[in-house]
Write a protein that holds these residues in place. Sequence first.
Motif: not given
Length: 224
Positions: A23-41
Amino acid sequence: MFAGTASAGPWPRDKGKVFMSLSLESDREGNSYTGLYSEYGLTARNTLGFELGYTNVGETSVMIWLQRRLDSGEGANRLTYSTGFGAFLRNGEAFPTGQAGIAWGRGFEKFPGGGWVTVEAKIKVAGKQQTVVYVENLTRTEAVFLTPEVTTKIEATLGLRPTDSMMFINQLRLEDRRDAAFSAKLATSLVYDWQGLTKLELGVITPVSGPGETALKAGTWVEF
């Protein structure tokens, strides 16, 4: 059943099953966070998780956590707790991190297609940061993408599934950081089932109170 966006919630992953989200999260000031998330049973009660994050304001983070189911698996209610350890890298310095959380949830069928509700509380503690919390020239808004020494979060999620191929998710995020004022945000996402195993997510994160700017979120989920 999905327990919110990029969150294990109180439903453990089935043994041997994998869930991944980019996922990518970006605000209107141009700051962003990119995340890789995973789960395993790992087992019927235990889920192993991994998170990797990068911000455009100078930080890379990694977290490995283990979630254990506390309920018997019978009835409507689900309850889990989790613990995790990791680190983040900022300006060439590495800092350890640890977190603990507890989550409750239950599904319902009264809404056409069904849905779910969850409440998750989490505390995250980082190592003592000898340098300033804010990288030079960063604004208060940009700083929310960086890891403080102590963060407490409560997230309440309401998910609805009006059709077999679509989910509508509302999440209230309450956050108390040592380096900033208390904040509340409302994250609303639409998730579309695309080609079976893949889901596409598009949403908006709106500040209700405290620091922060409106941000857009886009992502994809895969499970197998």
